[in-house]
Design an enzyme around this catalytic site. Structure first.
Site, PDB file in Angstrom:
ATOM      1  N   HIS A 173      -4.664  11.771 -13.457  1.00  0.00           N
ATOM      2  CA  HIS A 173      -5.305  11.532 -12.154  1.00  0.00           C
ATOM      3  C   HIS A 173      -5.414  12.839 -11.363  1.00  0.00           C
ATOM      4  CE1 HIS A 173      -1.650  11.614  -9.585  1.00  0.00           C
ATOM      5  NE2 HIS A 173      -1.041  11.009 -10.594  1.00  0.00           N
ATOM      6  N   ASP A 175      -6.227  12.874  -8.015  1.00  0.00           N
ATOM      7  CA  ASP A 175      -5.830  12.743  -6.605  1.00  0.00           C
ATOM      8  C   ASP A 175      -4.350  13.074  -6.423  1.00  0.00           C
ATOM      9  OD1 ASP A 175      -5.367  10.349  -8.137  1.00  0.00           O
ATOM     10  OD2 ASP A 175      -5.082   9.203  -6.298  1.00  0.00           O
ATOM     11  N   ASP A 190       2.773  16.326  -9.895  1.00  0.00           N
ATOM     12  CA  ASP A 190       2.108  15.014  -9.979  1.00  0.00           C
ATOM     13  C   ASP A 190       0.658  15.122  -9.530  1.00  0.00           C
ATOM     14  OD1 ASP A 190       1.572  12.340 -10.114  1.00  0.00           O
ATOM     15  OD2 ASP A 190       2.737  11.790  -8.353  1.00  0.00           O
ATOM     16  N   GLU A 244      -5.528   7.161  -8.553  1.00  0.00           N
ATOM     17  CA  GLU A 244      -4.294   6.604  -9.126  1.00  0.00           C
ATOM     18  C   GLU A 244      -3.253   6.333  -8.042  1.00  0.00           C
ATOM     19  OE1 GLU A 244      -0.307   6.443 -10.937  1.00  0.00           O
ATOM     20  OE2 GLU A 244      -1.037   7.831  -9.429  1.00  0.00           O
ATOM     21  N   GLU A 281       1.659  12.654 -16.891  1.00  0.00           N
ATOM     22  CA  GLU A 281       2.394  12.576 -15.616  1.00  0.00           C
ATOM     23  C   GLU A 281       3.762  13.235 -15.820  1.00  0.00           C
ATOM     24  OE1 GLU A 281       1.799  11.014 -12.587  1.00  0.00           O
ATOM     25  OE2 GLU A 281       0.483   9.294 -12.915  1.00  0.00           O
TER      26      GLU A 281
END
Ligand SMILES: [Zn+2]
Length: 420
Positions: free
Chosen positions: A91, A93, A123, A157, A183
């Site tokens: 992801h 975002d 992250d 996400e 992740e």
């Protein structure tokens, strides 16, 4: 310097082509793009990600959700029939920042003391950078991949995935034989994650004069009994081996009208973390059972507000073993085949791939979830390089892995059908 094999010498392993300076530069470049969600600024990263992947030879395009949120889709390979596909889902975002809590500007990509510090460093822009470097290493090595490598670099996400991975799944655009979600897992292989079920519990009382609290029924006092029953309650006789037991956090309480009035109403906000296999209905029922057993005379109503399912790749699974074996240090010196497998206490987009499409999916990436979402979020530069090496090996080895699996399946079906 690129390792160049001497004539007749064995080709260096693909991970030898991972370059620490490049993966760091890519991670810094991505952290410098402000993709905060909310509001959902992923479009700011689309040109950079598309250019990085196109430069490696990927076909890239942008999928735009109905709400206008972009996800970058890139394919390295040629989509021939029978050719396996390894998906990398990451992801783009990041969560918002409280800038006053940071000691460095969160979107400058500060590198200090062996760490990259910035929002998204762990992250999960570090993981995306490691995956891109993994593919770069494969390309530089000249290895024939034999599998397609597909990147889905998605929006949304952090607020549930509905405008990113979930919409890609619903649109039928996710087809893969296996998936890695990079992740932050401290470089371990995560195969399970808890889900979350959230609700408001409305508690009803009877107002009366605060000078005589026994004359009415206090919704605040009843809400306190429900809180005691639910918070830290034990829900499950059989804990999950990697995820433990479900938990319930009574997170918020709002009630009463004035100091001199018996509270006629009170509302609790709860977050019940779930295990694989628990449906929203199961969880709702478990909450009602627990309240009714502990406080049978309380007048209340449960209003569910949010649910995301838990998910897992049940062990043993050959894809989990394959990714585990691609990690640095894998081999006979390792403690055991399952030494690296972990569960996550929070959810990722892996659940859509596992639960909706049954794609074998592991989560594996640099950095720690302990650093994610906080001030001065960071990832160790060494972890970026290590993750890139693992991902390079996974990409380079995936075709052989898939072929072995197909052969094993053929043998299995021959045995089960009795044909030799
Ligand atoms: Zn994340």
């Amino acid at each position: 310097m690129r390792p160049t094999p001497a004539p007749g010498a064995a080709r260096p392993p693909v991970e030898a082509f991972v370059r620490a300076d490049r993966v760091r530069e890519t991670a810094v470049e991505l952290v410098r793009i402000d993709t905060r969600n909310p509001p959902g600024r992923e479009s700011a990263a689309v040109p950079t990600l598309s250019n990085l992947l196109a430069a490696l030879g990927c076909d890239t395009h942008v999928f735009t959700s109905r709400s206008g949120r972009p996800s970058v889709i890139a394919r390295y390979g040629r989509t021939a029939p029978g050719r396996p596909t390894l998906l990398i889902n990451g992801h783009v975002d990041v969560v918002p920042v409280v800038e006053s809590d940071w000691t460095v500007p969160p979107f400058e990509g500060v590198v200090r003391d062996g760490r990259l510090i910035g929002r998204g460093a762990a992250d999960m822009k570090g993981g995306i950078a490691a995956a891109i470097e993994g593919l770069r290493a494969c390309v530089d090595s000249g290895v024939e991949l034999g599998a397609d490598i597909v990147f889905h670099l998605v929006a949304d996400e952090e607020t549930g995935g509905d405008h990113g991975t979930a919409e890609l799944v619903a649109a039928g655009l996710v087809r893969a034989d296996a998936c890695i979600v990079p992740e932050p897992t401290e470089l371990r292989v995560a195969v399970a994650e808890r889900g979350s079920w959230q609700a408001e519990i409305q508690v009803f009382g009877t107002a009366g004069h605060g000078g005589d609290p026994g004359r009415g029924r206090s919704a605040v006092a009843d809400a306190a009994r429900i809180t005691t029953a639910l918070h830290l309650a034990r829900f499950h006789a059989h804990p999950h081996p990697l995820l433990g037991s479900p938990t319930c956090n009574v997170a918020m309480v709002r009630g009463g009208v004035a100091a001199n009035v018996i509270a006629p109403s009170c509302e609790l906000t709860i977050d019940r973390r779930t295990l694989p296999g628990e449906s929203a209905r199961d969880v709702h029922a478990s909450i009602v059972r627990m309240i009714d057993a502990s406080c049978p005379d309380v007048d209340y109503r449960v209003v569910p507000t949010f649910f995301c399912e838990a998910s897992e790749l049940p062990l043993p699974h050959p894809f989990a073993d394959f990714v585990d074996a691609c990690r640095p240090g894998a081999g006979p010196d390792r403690a055991g085949p399952n030494e690296g497998f972990v569960g996550l206490y929070l959810g990722s987009d892996a659940r859509f791939l596992r639960n909706d499409l049954h794609i074998p999916t592991v989560v594996h990436g640099p950095g720690s979830i302990r650093q994610a979402h906080g001030a001065d979020e960071w990832v160790a530069l060494d972890d970026l390089t290590a993750a890139a090496r693992t991902l390079a090996r996974a990409m380079a080895g995936f075709a052989d892995f898939a072929a072995d699996g197909a052969a094993a399946d053929r043998n299995q079906s021959r045995q089960t059908t009795g044909k030799l």
